[in-house]
Enzyme design. Structure first.
Site, PDB file in Angstrom:
ATOM      1  N   ARG A  66     -92.162 -52.119  30.773  1.00  0.00           N
ATOM      2  CA  ARG A  66     -93.011 -53.318  30.704  1.00  0.00           C
ATOM      3  C   ARG A  66     -93.784 -53.517  32.004  1.00  0.00           C
ATOM      4  O   ARG A  66     -93.186 -53.591  33.077  1.00  0.00           O
ATOM      5  CB  ARG A  66     -92.154 -54.553  30.441  1.00  0.00           C
ATOM      6  CG  ARG A  66     -91.605 -54.578  29.028  1.00  0.00           C
ATOM      7  CD  ARG A  66     -90.493 -55.581  28.883  1.00  0.00           C
ATOM      8  NE  ARG A  66     -89.797 -55.331  27.631  1.00  0.00           N
ATOM      9  CZ  ARG A  66     -89.796 -56.154  26.587  1.00  0.00           C
ATOM     10  NH1 ARG A  66     -90.412 -57.292  26.640  1.00  0.00           N
ATOM     11  NH2 ARG A  66     -89.162 -55.827  25.490  1.00  0.00           N
TER      12      ARG A  66
ATOM     13  N   LYS B 228     -94.154 -73.843  24.435  1.00  0.00           N
ATOM     14  CA  LYS B 228     -95.195 -73.116  23.702  1.00  0.00           C
ATOM     15  C   LYS B 228     -96.282 -74.119  23.293  1.00  0.00           C
ATOM     16  O   LYS B 228     -97.105 -74.464  24.136  1.00  0.00           O
ATOM     17  CB  LYS B 228     -94.552 -72.329  22.557  1.00  0.00           C
ATOM     18  CG  LYS B 228     -93.518 -71.319  23.128  1.00  0.00           C
ATOM     19  CD  LYS B 228     -93.037 -70.301  22.157  1.00  0.00           C
ATOM     20  CE  LYS B 228     -91.776 -69.588  22.608  1.00  0.00           C
ATOM     21  NZ  LYS B 228     -91.953 -68.638  23.715  1.00  0.00           N
TER      22      LYS B 228
ATOM     23  N   SER C 212     -76.461 -65.132  10.097  1.00  0.00           N
ATOM     24  CA  SER C 212     -77.658 -65.054  10.925  1.00  0.00           C
ATOM     25  C   SER C 212     -78.718 -64.176  10.250  1.00  0.00           C
ATOM     26  O   SER C 212     -78.426 -63.034   9.853  1.00  0.00           O
ATOM     27  CB  SER C 212     -77.237 -64.460  12.283  1.00  0.00           C
ATOM     28  OG  SER C 212     -78.338 -64.295  13.126  1.00  0.00           O
TER      29      SER C 212
ATOM     30  N   HIS D 148     -91.643 -71.609  17.247  1.00  0.00           N
ATOM     31  CA  HIS D 148     -93.051 -71.216  17.062  1.00  0.00           C
ATOM     32  C   HIS D 148     -93.765 -72.111  16.057  1.00  0.00           C
ATOM     33  O   HIS D 148     -94.824 -71.752  15.548  1.00  0.00           O
ATOM     34  CB  HIS D 148     -93.142 -69.745  16.654  1.00  0.00           C
ATOM     35  CG  HIS D 148     -92.704 -68.852  17.767  1.00  0.00           C
ATOM     36  ND1 HIS D 148     -93.540 -68.462  18.782  1.00  0.00           N
ATOM     37  CD2 HIS D 148     -91.485 -68.348  18.063  1.00  0.00           C
ATOM     38  CE1 HIS D 148     -92.869 -67.715  19.649  1.00  0.00           C
ATOM     39  NE2 HIS D 148     -91.621 -67.636  19.234  1.00  0.00           N
TER      40      HIS D 148
ATOM     41  N   SER E  51     -91.851 -64.943  15.235  1.00  0.00           N
ATOM     42  CA  SER E  51     -92.961 -64.885  16.183  1.00  0.00           C
ATOM     43  C   SER E  51     -93.703 -63.566  16.211  1.00  0.00           C
ATOM     44  O   SER E  51     -94.854 -63.528  16.620  1.00  0.00           O
ATOM     45  CB  SER E  51     -92.454 -65.187  17.591  1.00  0.00           C
ATOM     46  OG  SER E  51     -91.578 -64.170  18.007  1.00  0.00           O
TER      47      SER E  51
ATOM     48  N   THR F  60     -88.841 -75.744  21.365  1.00  0.00           N
ATOM     49  CA  THR F  60     -89.200 -75.506  22.764  1.00  0.00           C
ATOM     50  C   THR F  60     -90.294 -76.479  23.191  1.00  0.00           C
ATOM     51  O   THR F  60     -91.080 -76.961  22.365  1.00  0.00           O
ATOM     52  CB  THR F  60     -89.700 -74.064  22.971  1.00  0.00           C
ATOM     53  OG1 THR F  60     -89.930 -73.841  24.371  1.00  0.00           O
ATOM     54  CG2 THR F  60     -91.003 -73.802  22.233  1.00  0.00           C
TER      55      THR F  60
ATOM     56  N   THR G  69     -75.946 -76.855  34.954  1.00  0.00           N
ATOM     57  CA  THR G  69     -77.240 -76.410  35.479  1.00  0.00           C
ATOM     58  C   THR G  69     -78.099 -77.632  35.805  1.00  0.00           C
ATOM     59  O   THR G  69     -77.982 -78.666  35.150  1.00  0.00           O
ATOM     60  CB  THR G  69     -77.943 -75.472  34.458  1.00  0.00           C
ATOM     61  OG1 THR G  69     -79.105 -74.927  35.070  1.00  0.00           O
ATOM     62  CG2 THR G  69     -78.343 -76.179  33.178  1.00  0.00           C
ATOM     63  N   THR G  70     -78.920 -77.489  36.818  1.00  0.00           N
ATOM     64  CA  THR G  70     -79.785 -78.596  37.243  1.00  0.00           C
ATOM     65  C   THR G  70     -80.718 -79.006  36.104  1.00  0.00           C
ATOM     66  O   THR G  70     -81.283 -78.154  35.417  1.00  0.00           O
ATOM     67  CB  THR G  70     -80.612 -78.153  38.472  1.00  0.00           C
ATOM     68  OG1 THR G  70     -79.688 -77.807  39.503  1.00  0.00           O
ATOM     69  CG2 THR G  70     -81.531 -79.254  38.968  1.00  0.00           C
TER      70      THR G  70
HETATM   71  C1  PLP Z   1     -87.741 -67.735  18.098  1.00  0.00           C
HETATM   72  C2  PLP Z   1     -87.568 -68.083  19.533  1.00  0.00           C
HETATM   73  N1  PLP Z   1     -86.575 -68.913  19.870  1.00  0.00           N
HETATM   74  C3  PLP Z   1     -86.378 -69.267  21.165  1.00  0.00           C
HETATM   75  C4  PLP Z   1     -87.182 -68.784  22.166  1.00  0.00           C
HETATM   76  C5  PLP Z   1     -86.950 -69.195  23.572  1.00  0.00           C
HETATM   77  O1  PLP Z   1     -87.773 -70.272  23.895  1.00  0.00           O
HETATM   78  P1  PLP Z   1     -88.213 -70.514  25.420  1.00  0.00           P
HETATM   79  O2  PLP Z   1     -89.382 -69.627  25.686  1.00  0.00           O
HETATM   80  O3  PLP Z   1     -88.488 -71.969  25.506  1.00  0.00           O
HETATM   81  O4  PLP Z   1     -87.021 -70.107  26.255  1.00  0.00           O
HETATM   82  C6  PLP Z   1     -88.237 -67.916  21.860  1.00  0.00           C
HETATM   83  C7  PLP Z   1     -89.123 -67.408  22.946  1.00  0.00           C
HETATM   84  O5  PLP Z   1     -90.074 -66.758  22.792  1.00  0.00           O
HETATM   85  C8  PLP Z   1     -88.423 -67.546  20.514  1.00  0.00           C
HETATM   86  O6  PLP Z   1     -89.401 -66.703  20.165  1.00  0.00           O
END
Ligand code: PLP
Length: 404
Positions: free
Chosen positions: A21, A247, A136, A216, A188, A244, A276-277
């Site tokens: 990458r 995004k 899952s 997403h 995604s 999230t 964690t903070t």
């Molecule tokens: C389906 C999915 N869940 C969770 C995450 C993680 O989210 P974050 O980028 O906020 O850590 C991603 C990140 O790309 C994702 O594609």
């Protein structure tokens, strides 16, 4: 022991197969989205970003920027501690209330990222519910897979978006064990959307809890941006909705929403929440402004949809193979890691277009692609320029025109 030699050996293997990458060094320009400067070889050059997950450009929206600046002036930069020890700020609680309202749930809980929210919530649920089985979807994101693995709960993988397979697997489990069906709304990389109603119905039939990742989709789908579950009128039937802030909302952070008891349970037992903070209050303030804006305004969503449709139609006219789906994600299939990188390099060098090559392990080998994410701020001229570039490259590189 020569550790560096051991590292180099594995890195070389990645390079040999074309999957190493390389990161582009961007400098985003506030107010100019999707334009950014690309730093390379000591030079700085303007490019158009075509692969941002700041899907609506909200990270540069004047009201979001102003909210963050105001909160920094008011509260300073950091949270001051973990949520437990002095780090819980008023802005965090306002944001959690906003998120609970977004999904029509009793409560919400913030995390430092979407990754951490999946990892922490699934590992806590799987490890603390006695004899829990997690079902899952095979396409689930790494953060869910890692959370499930860390929980040490029994994991059953069902075929991607295959409700019959899910039902067969649920039916094979003992009736009295706790079950969690974990899945995403918008996947995604392929941009496909799950058959949510059918999944929810099967889960309800077998008394399973539903765990939905809307990372997403939040901000993008549903009349208030509550995701596909809002659009389909299903949010109230889903046990836990995860999302999230990094995004479509253009900031950073992750969250879960659900019943008060569920959120209190994760708050009390999840090490990824406790140790964690906390997020900076200014991040919380900016995210809340972004969410509130997208609850009220559908302009961004509508304009994004228009530009997505426009790009797809132009690709179809040129016979450039892209994956058909019902989302805002436009994957152009190349199916070769070296060619994918080469095309991305050409687009950047010759056309000022930045799209990151998507290779293994993000996608299976042989399905390498360029993943375009048109935003409401990409102009028609931007789309014409991109399609013109792709047309030229397709001719030069003799890439197949078959539809993927
Ligand atoms: C389906 C999915 N869940 C969770 C995450 C993680 O989210 P974050 O980028 O906020 O850590 C991603 C990140 O790309 C994702 O594609």
């Amino acid at each position: 022991m020569n550790f560096d030699a051991m590292f180099e050996e594995q890195l070389q293997a990645l390079k040999d197969e074309g999957n190493y990458r390389y990161f582009k060094e961007l400098e985003r320009k506030c107010g100019k989205f999707p334009r950014a400067a690309n730093h390379e070889d000591g030079q700085k050059r303007d490019v158009t970003v075509w692969c941002s997950n700041d899907y609506l450009g909200m990270g540069q929206h004047p009201s979001v920027v102003a909210a963050m600046c105001e909160a920094v002036q008011r509260t300073g930069t950091g949270a001051g501690g973990t949520r437990n020890i002095s780090g819980t700020n008023h802005d965090h609680l306002l944001l959690e209330a906003e998120l609970a309202d977004l999904h029509g749930k009793e409560a919400a809980l913030l995390f430092t990222s979407g990754y951490v929210s999946n990892w922490a919530a699934l590992s806590t649920l799987g490890s603390r519910l006695p004899d829990c089985v997690i079902l899952s979807d095979s396409g689930n994101h790494a953060s869910m897979i890692e959370g499930i693995r860390h929980s040490r709960a029994r994991k059953v993988i069902w075929q991607h978006n295959d409700v019959a397979d899910l039902e067969a697997k649920l039916a094979a489990l003992p009736a009295n064990v706790p079950k969690i069906v974990a899945f995403e709304s918008v996947y995604s990389m392929d941009g496909d959307i799950c058959p949510m109603k059918e999944i929810v119905e099967v889960a309800e039939k077998y008394g399973a809890m539903t765990y939905l990742d809307e990372v997403h989709a939040v901000g993008l789908y549903g009349p208030r941006g509550g995701g596909v579950s809002e659009r389909e009128g299903l949010a109230h039937r889903i046990t836990l909705i995860e999302g999230t802030l990094g995004k479509a909302y253009g900031v950073v952070g992750g969250y879960i929403t659900g019943s008060a008891a569920l959120c209190d349970f994760i708050r009390s037992f999840a090490s990824g929440f406790i140790f964690t903070t906390a997020l900076p209050p200014a991040v919380a303030a900016a995210a809340r402004t972004s969410i509130r804006h997208l609850k009220e305004s559908s302009d961004e969503r509508m304009q994004q949809r228009r530009q997505v449709a426009r790009l797809r139609a132009a690709l179809d006219r040129e016979g450039i193979p892209h994956m058909h789906n019902d989302s805002h994600i436009v994957p152009v299939m190349i199916k070769d890691p070296v060619k994918t990188r080469m095309l991305a390099d050409y687009l950047m060098d010759e056309w000022g277009i930045y799209v990151q090559p998507i290779n293994y392990p993000t996608v299976p080998k042989g399905t390498e692609r360029l993943r375009f994410t048109p935003s409401p701020l990409h102009t028609d001229a931007d789309i014409d320029h991109l399609v013109n570039a792709l047309r030229t490259l397709w001719r030069q590189c003799a890439i197949a025109h078959a539809v993927a």
